[in-house]
Write a protein that holds these residues in place. Structure first.
Motif, PDB file in Angstrom:
ATOM      1  N   GLY A  76     112.287  43.329  88.889  1.00 51.07           N
ATOM      2  CA  GLY A  76     111.701  44.212  89.890  1.00 51.07           C
ATOM      3  C   GLY A  76     110.265  43.867  90.253  1.00 51.07           C
ATOM      4  O   GLY A  76     109.636  44.565  91.043  1.00 51.07           O
ATOM      5  N   ALA A  77     109.746  42.786  89.694  1.00 47.57           N
ATOM      6  CA  ALA A  77     108.348  42.387  89.919  1.00 47.57           C
ATOM      7  C   ALA A  77     108.184  41.719  91.282  1.00 47.57           C
ATOM      8  O   ALA A  77     109.165  41.296  91.897  1.00 47.57           O
ATOM      9  N   PRO A  78     106.940  41.596  91.746  1.00 46.56           N
ATOM     10  CA  PRO A  78     106.691  40.904  93.016  1.00 46.56           C
ATOM     11  C   PRO A  78     107.191  39.457  92.975  1.00 46.56           C
ATOM     12  O   PRO A  78     107.264  38.836  91.921  1.00 46.56           O
ATOM     13  N   ASP A  79     107.519  38.933  94.147  1.00 44.27           N
ATOM     14  CA  ASP A  79     107.984  37.558  94.287  1.00 44.27           C
ATOM     15  C   ASP A  79     106.901  36.588  93.799  1.00 44.27           C
ATOM     16  O   ASP A  79     105.742  36.711  94.212  1.00 44.27           O
ATOM     17  N   PRO A  80     107.239  35.646  92.929  1.00 43.05           N
ATOM     18  CA  PRO A  80     106.219  34.740  92.394  1.00 43.05           C
ATOM     19  C   PRO A  80     105.588  33.842  93.458  1.00 43.05           C
ATOM     20  O   PRO A  80     104.402  33.503  93.355  1.00 43.05           O
ATOM     21  N   CYS A  81     106.336  33.485  94.491  1.00 44.60           N
ATOM     22  CA  CYS A  81     105.755  32.655  95.555  1.00 44.60           C
ATOM     23  C   CYS A  81     104.767  33.466  96.404  1.00 44.60           C
ATOM     24  O   CYS A  81     103.747  32.944  96.847  1.00 44.60           O
ATOM     25  N   ALA A  82     105.059  34.746  96.603  1.00 52.65           N
ATOM     26  CA  ALA A  82     104.118  35.605  97.332  1.00 52.65           C
ATOM     27  C   ALA A  82     102.820  35.743  96.537  1.00 52.65           C
ATOM     28  O   ALA A  82     101.718  35.703  97.122  1.00 52.65           O
ATOM     29  N   LEU A  83     102.927  35.874  95.221  1.00 50.95           N
ATOM     30  CA  LEU A  83     101.729  35.947  94.373  1.00 50.95           C
ATOM     31  C   LEU A  83     100.946  34.639  94.432  1.00 50.95           C
ATOM     32  O   LEU A  83      99.715  34.638  94.586  1.00 50.95           O
ATOM     33  N   ALA A  84     101.657  33.505  94.302  1.00 49.89           N
ATOM     34  CA  ALA A  84     100.997  32.199  94.338  1.00 49.89           C
ATOM     35  C   ALA A  84     100.339  31.962  95.699  1.00 49.89           C
ATOM     36  O   ALA A  84      99.221  31.444  95.771  1.00 49.89           O
ATOM     37  N   ASP A  85     101.022  32.361  96.768  1.00 47.36           N
ATOM     38  CA  ASP A  85     100.450  32.190  98.111  1.00 47.36           C
ATOM     39  C   ASP A  85      99.193  33.035  98.307  1.00 47.36           C
ATOM     40  O   ASP A  85      98.207  32.575  98.884  1.00 47.36           O
ATOM     41  N   ALA A  86      99.220  34.276  97.824  1.00 48.64           N
ATOM     42  CA  ALA A  86      98.049  35.154  97.970  1.00 48.64           C
ATOM     43  C   ALA A  86      96.849  34.581  97.214  1.00 48.64           C
ATOM     44  O   ALA A  86      95.724  34.533  97.750  1.00 48.64           O
ATOM     45  N   ALA A  87      97.074  34.118  95.985  1.00 47.83           N
ATOM     46  CA  ALA A  87      95.976  33.533  95.202  1.00 47.83           C
ATOM     47  C   ALA A  87      95.486  32.230  95.839  1.00 47.83           C
ATOM     48  O   ALA A  87      94.275  31.973  95.892  1.00 47.83           O
ATOM     49  N   THR A  88      96.401  31.425  96.333  1.00 47.57           N
ATOM     50  CA  THR A  88      96.033  30.162  96.982  1.00 47.57           C
ATOM     51  C   THR A  88      95.229  30.424  98.246  1.00 47.57           C
ATOM     52  O   THR A  88      94.195  29.786  98.476  1.00 47.57           O
ATOM     53  N   ASP A  89      95.695  31.357  99.072  1.00 50.74           N
ATOM     54  CA  ASP A  89      94.970  31.674 100.311  1.00 50.74           C
ATOM     55  C   ASP A  89      93.555  32.161 100.012  1.00 50.74           C
ATOM     56  O   ASP A  89      92.603  31.795 100.708  1.00 50.74           O
TER      57      ASP A  89
END
Length: 106
Positions: A76-89
């Motif tokens: 149920g956690a946030p999508d790992p790619c969405a997390l990686a994209d937010a940190a990268t951006d």
């Protein structure tokens, strides 16, 4: 310090997901199978999601590297790619402002 972590916790304090940012001194090269985009003075490579992990790589203008890994620990956690994209951006925005100042030793 060569790493920074951000954890996503449940209301009960359990770790649901996280983002790990690793500062590397070596630049990496990628073949045609990896999507690479230019963002200001840096290049960002987006690796394909691997299960509950998703990796991004930032090559800085001075040929250093930053590895960003989003991880999901719970379905149920946030999508790992969405997390990686937010940190990268966010990292790209900071790097686009100019050199990151050194932290004081005190």
């Amino acid at each position: 310090m060569d790493r920074c972590d951000v954890l996503v916790l449940s209301d009960g304090g359990d770790e649901l997901a996280g983002v790990e940012v690793n500062f590397s001194s070596a630049a990496r090269e990628f073949d045609g199978g990896v999507a690479v985009r230019r963002a200001g003075d840096v290049e960002v490579a987006s690796m394909t999601r691997d299960g509950d992990d998703c990796e991004r790589y930032i090559a800085t203008a001075d040929r250093r590297g930053i590895v960003v890994i989003g991880s999901r620990r719970d379905a149920g956690a946030p999508d790992p790619c969405a997390l990686a994209d937010a940190a990268t951006d966010y990292a790209v925005t900071v790097l686009d402002r100019g050199p990151v100042p050194r932290r004081s030793s005190s």
